[in-house]
Design a protein around this motif. Structure first.
Motif, PDB file in Angstrom:
ATOM      1  N   SER A 146     -13.803   5.619  -4.507  1.00 17.34           N
ATOM      2  CA  SER A 146     -13.686   4.793  -3.308  1.00 17.34           C
ATOM      3  C   SER A 146     -12.991   5.567  -2.188  1.00 17.34           C
ATOM      4  CB  SER A 146     -12.890   3.523  -3.625  1.00 17.34           C
ATOM      5  OG  SER A 146     -11.548   3.846  -3.940  1.00 17.34           O
ATOM      6  N   ASP A 147     -13.186   5.073  -0.959  1.00 18.07           N
ATOM      7  CA  ASP A 147     -12.551   5.712   0.189  1.00 18.07           C
ATOM      8  C   ASP A 147     -11.026   5.669   0.079  1.00 18.07           C
ATOM      9  OD1 ASP A 147     -15.041   6.221   1.221  1.00 18.07           O
ATOM     10  OD2 ASP A 147     -15.065   4.434   2.515  1.00 18.07           O
ATOM     11  N   THR A 148     -10.506   4.553  -0.436  1.00 15.11           N
ATOM     12  CA  THR A 148      -9.052   4.431  -0.594  1.00 15.11           C
ATOM     13  C   THR A 148      -8.520   5.466  -1.570  1.00 15.11           C
ATOM     14  OG1 THR A 148      -9.182   2.058  -0.141  1.00 15.11           O
ATOM     15  CG2 THR A 148      -7.185   2.872  -1.226  1.00 15.11           C
ATOM     16  N   THR A 149      -9.227   5.637  -2.692  1.00 13.03           N
ATOM     17  CA  THR A 149      -8.808   6.627  -3.686  1.00 13.03           C
ATOM     18  C   THR A 149      -8.825   8.029  -3.105  1.00 13.03           C
ATOM     19  OG1 THR A 149      -9.664   5.241  -5.478  1.00 13.03           O
ATOM     20  CG2 THR A 149      -9.283   7.560  -5.979  1.00 13.03           C
ATOM     21  N   HIS A 150      -9.893   8.353  -2.359  1.00 14.53           N
ATOM     22  CA  HIS A 150      -9.988   9.668  -1.735  1.00 14.53           C
ATOM     23  C   HIS A 150      -8.853   9.880  -0.733  1.00 14.53           C
ATOM     24  CE1 HIS A 150     -13.404  11.881  -3.211  1.00 14.53           C
ATOM     25  NE2 HIS A 150     -14.179  10.818  -3.164  1.00 14.53           N
ATOM     26  N   VAL A 204      -5.824   8.536  -0.714  1.00 10.49           N
ATOM     27  CA  VAL A 204      -4.564   8.748  -1.423  1.00 10.49           C
ATOM     28  C   VAL A 204      -4.539  10.139  -2.052  1.00 10.49           C
ATOM     29  CG1 VAL A 204      -3.147   7.969  -3.356  1.00 10.49           C
ATOM     30  CG2 VAL A 204      -4.213   6.287  -1.856  1.00 10.49           C
ATOM     31  N   LEU A 205      -5.669  10.576  -2.621  1.00  7.52           N
ATOM     32  CA  LEU A 205      -5.729  11.909  -3.214  1.00  7.52           C
ATOM     33  C   LEU A 205      -5.498  12.994  -2.162  1.00  7.52           C
ATOM     34  CD1 LEU A 205      -8.700  11.599  -5.745  1.00  7.52           C
ATOM     35  CD2 LEU A 205      -6.320  12.073  -6.293  1.00  7.52           C
ATOM     36  N   ARG A 206      -6.093  12.816  -0.991  1.00  5.86           N
ATOM     37  CA  ARG A 206      -5.901  13.806   0.078  1.00  5.86           C
ATOM     38  C   ARG A 206      -4.437  13.858   0.512  1.00  5.86           C
ATOM     39  NH1 ARG A 206     -10.873  11.658   2.010  1.00  5.86           N
ATOM     40  NH2 ARG A 206      -9.719  10.331   3.486  1.00  5.86           N
ATOM     41  N   SER A 207      -3.804  12.697   0.576  1.00  7.00           N
ATOM     42  CA  SER A 207      -2.395  12.653   0.943  1.00  7.00           C
ATOM     43  C   SER A 207      -1.537  13.372  -0.088  1.00  7.00           C
ATOM     44  CB  SER A 207      -1.939  11.195   1.078  1.00  7.00           C
ATOM     45  OG  SER A 207      -0.560  11.111   1.331  1.00  7.00           O
ATOM     46  N   ARG A 208      -1.844  13.188  -1.356  1.00  5.93           N
ATOM     47  CA  ARG A 208      -1.088  13.847  -2.415  1.00  5.93           C
ATOM     48  C   ARG A 208      -1.334  15.349  -2.429  1.00  5.93           C
ATOM     49  NH1 ARG A 208      -3.197  10.492  -7.365  1.00  5.93           N
ATOM     50  NH2 ARG A 208      -1.975  12.023  -8.547  1.00  5.93           N
ATOM     51  N   THR A 231      -9.496  19.033  -8.121  1.00  3.11           N
ATOM     52  CA  THR A 231     -10.689  18.777  -8.939  1.00  3.11           C
ATOM     53  C   THR A 231     -11.048  17.301  -8.928  1.00  3.11           C
ATOM     54  OG1 THR A 231     -10.089  20.630 -10.384  1.00  3.11           O
ATOM     55  CG2 THR A 231     -11.697  19.053 -11.233  1.00  3.11           C
ATOM     56  N   MET A 232     -10.035  16.438  -9.061  1.00  2.21           N
ATOM     57  CA  MET A 232     -10.286  14.997  -9.032  1.00  2.21           C
ATOM     58  C   MET A 232     -10.836  14.563  -7.682  1.00  2.21           C
ATOM     59  SD  MET A 232      -9.424  13.572 -11.998  1.00  2.21           S
ATOM     60  CE  MET A 232      -8.974  11.884 -11.632  1.00  2.21           C
ATOM     61  N   ALA A 233     -10.291  15.140  -6.594  1.00  2.00           N
ATOM     62  CA  ALA A 233     -10.742  14.759  -5.257  1.00  2.00           C
ATOM     63  C   ALA A 233     -12.188  15.172  -5.011  1.00  2.00           C
ATOM     64  CB  ALA A 233      -9.831  15.393  -4.205  1.00  2.00           C
ATOM     65  N   ALA A 234     -12.641  16.222  -5.705  1.00  2.00           N
ATOM     66  CA  ALA A 234     -14.014  16.698  -5.514  1.00  2.00           C
ATOM     67  C   ALA A 234     -15.034  15.895  -6.312  1.00  2.00           C
ATOM     68  CB  ALA A 234     -14.108  18.177  -5.904  1.00  2.00           C
ATOM     69  N   LEU A 235     -14.568  15.059  -7.227  1.00  2.00           N
ATOM     70  CA  LEU A 235     -15.506  14.276  -8.031  1.00  2.00           C
ATOM     71  C   LEU A 235     -16.142  13.179  -7.194  1.00  2.00           C
ATOM     72  CD1 LEU A 235     -13.440  13.898 -11.340  1.00  2.00           C
ATOM     73  CD2 LEU A 235     -15.320  15.480 -10.870  1.00  2.00           C
ATOM     74  N   PRO A 236     -17.434  12.900  -7.405  1.00  2.00           N
ATOM     75  CA  PRO A 236     -18.109  11.854  -6.621  1.00  2.00           C
ATOM     76  C   PRO A 236     -17.783  10.455  -7.141  1.00  2.00           C
ATOM     77  CG  PRO A 236     -19.636  12.811  -8.196  1.00  2.00           C
ATOM     78  CD  PRO A 236     -18.339  13.580  -8.339  1.00  2.00           C
ATOM     79  N   GLU A 237     -18.350   9.467  -6.473  1.00  2.00           N
ATOM     80  CA  GLU A 237     -18.295   8.064  -6.902  1.00  2.00           C
ATOM     81  C   GLU A 237     -16.871   7.503  -6.905  1.00  2.00           C
ATOM     82  OE1 GLU A 237     -20.243   7.424 -10.582  1.00  2.00           O
ATOM     83  OE2 GLU A 237     -22.043   8.554 -10.047  1.00  2.00           O
ATOM     84  N   ALA A 282       0.829  -1.213   0.000  1.00  3.66           N
ATOM     85  CA  ALA A 282       0.000   0.000   0.000  1.00  3.66           C
ATOM     86  C   ALA A 282       0.862   1.261   0.000  1.00  3.66           C
ATOM     87  CB  ALA A 282      -0.930  -0.008   1.202  1.00  3.66           C
ATOM     88  N   GLU A 283       1.932   1.264   0.792  1.00  2.03           N
ATOM     89  CA  GLU A 283       2.788   2.438   0.873  1.00  2.03           C
ATOM     90  C   GLU A 283       3.558   2.664  -0.428  1.00  2.03           C
ATOM     91  OE1 GLU A 283       3.517   4.899   3.470  1.00  2.03           O
ATOM     92  OE2 GLU A 283       1.464   4.178   3.701  1.00  2.03           O
ATOM     93  N   VAL A 284       4.036   1.595  -1.039  1.00  2.00           N
ATOM     94  CA  VAL A 284       4.744   1.740  -2.307  1.00  2.00           C
ATOM     95  C   VAL A 284       3.815   2.306  -3.370  1.00  2.00           C
ATOM     96  CG1 VAL A 284       5.793   0.451  -4.219  1.00  2.00           C
ATOM     97  CG2 VAL A 284       6.519   0.009  -1.881  1.00  2.00           C
ATOM     98  N   ALA A 285       2.568   1.836  -3.415  1.00  2.00           N
ATOM     99  CA  ALA A 285       1.602   2.365  -4.375  1.00  2.00           C
ATOM    100  C   ALA A 285       1.367   3.858  -4.153  1.00  2.00           C
ATOM    101  CB  ALA A 285       0.284   1.596  -4.271  1.00  2.00           C
TER     102      ALA A 285
END
Length: 313
Positions: free
Chosen positions: A257-261, A263-267, A249-255, A220-223
């Motif tokens: 997954s929690d994991t994707t959100h 990672v986006l917040r971390s970035r 903009t990508m983080a504000a899009l709906p639909e 998970a961390e490497v990804a």
């Protein structure tokens, strides 16, 4: 035999302690390339330590010549263990130790075969995914990407023959041209850097050894760190602010997954925060962890090679 025990203890100690230490080092993403190297080095060194341990034990028992070494090279416990293995304490105990060694070697072989099978299946699945994406979507020559006519937000790359970048209609609608180019540069950086090879390896290890936190957390961390590496590559072309706005903009899009959100917040947080002393400390700690993970097994391998050579002569 002493080298084998040291490597065995090293492997278990690293498997237990490394995830917590490396997560602290790589949390900020200060030096994602070095942090990725640290995670991969630790995972590989742990596997190497366990593999060499089994090899030394098999060679030791197979040659039965280590007993010619002076007793000062081995402590009492290890010396008695070796004497039992060569039959000094009776056939029953010797048979038990030989059976235990056999099953340890068999377990290592099974893990290696499962890993090879997992990697092969992952490769086949990735190539098939790329082929199906090209069939389901339409190729956009200006973007050099496959467009899927779906509203679900998606932008990713698939390694195949050839490599394919996939973007959904939902992403095209949400992003302007500059932000879209930054996203595409991010995906191209994954392919140019061959990040899919590291992902395949780490995820394969996590699949084969799902109960060992080092491999599951490490995958998970490497990804996550590879995403940051691709962000840096895109930022060098389009600028840090452009990549940041595209991520927002990508983080504000709906639909999604929690994991994707997550990672986006971390970035987003990493790109928003200026570089400071904390990041320099994280970078230095990552370098130290990488060198430690690489040098200890190498030193042990040299000692093991010398010991085996002595035993065989």
């Amino acid at each position: 035999m002493s080298v084998a025990v040291c490597l065995l203890l090293y492997g278990f100690a690293v498997a237990v302690l490394a995830p917590r230490v490396l997560r602290r080092i790589s949390a900020s993403g200060a030096a994602p390339r070095i942090a990725v190297a640290a995670w991969v080095a630790v995972m590989i060194s742990t596997l190497l330590a366990w593999t060499v341990t089994v090899t030394i034990i098999v060679v030791d028992i197979g040659t039965h010549k280590i007993s010619v070494l002076p007793a000062r090279f081995l402590d009492t416990c290890l010396l008695h263990l070796h004497d039992a293995a060569v039959g000094h304490y009776g056939r029953h105990l010797q048979t038990g130790l030989l059976v235990l060694s056999f099953f340890a070697a068999l377990a290592g072989l099974v893990v290696a075969l499962r890993l090879a099978t997992t990697l092969w299946r992952s490769r086949r699945s990735t190539i098939e995914h790329a082929r199906m994406a090209r069939l389901a979507g339409r190729h956009h020559p200006e973007l050099d990407a496959v467009i899927l006519d779906v509203d679900h937000p998606a932008a990713y790359c698939v390694a195949g023959k050839p490599h394919t970048i996939v973007v959904s209609r939902g992403v095209l609608t949400a992003l302007d041209d500059h932000h879209l180019e930054a996203v595409l540069s991010h995906e191209r950086a994954h392919l140019i850097g061959r990040h899919h090879l590291l992902l395949t390896l780490t995820r394969g290890l996590a699949t084969v050894l799902p109960r060992i936190q080092l491999f599951t957390t490490g995958a998970a961390e490497v990804a996550r760190l590879l995403e940051m590496l691709a962000d840096d590559a895109a930022a060098r072309i389009h600028g840090r602010d452009t990549v940041l706005q595209a991520l927002l903009t990508m983080a504000a899009l709906p639909e999604q997954s929690d994991t994707t959100h997550a990672v986006l917040r971390s970035r987003v947080r990493r790109l928003s925060e200026p570089a400071g002393p904390a990041r320099s400390h994280s970078r230095a700690a990552a370098v130290a962890a990488t060198l430690t993970a690489m040098l200890i097994p190498v030193a042990a391998l040299i000692a093991a090679a010398i010991g085996i050579e002595v035993c065989l002569t």
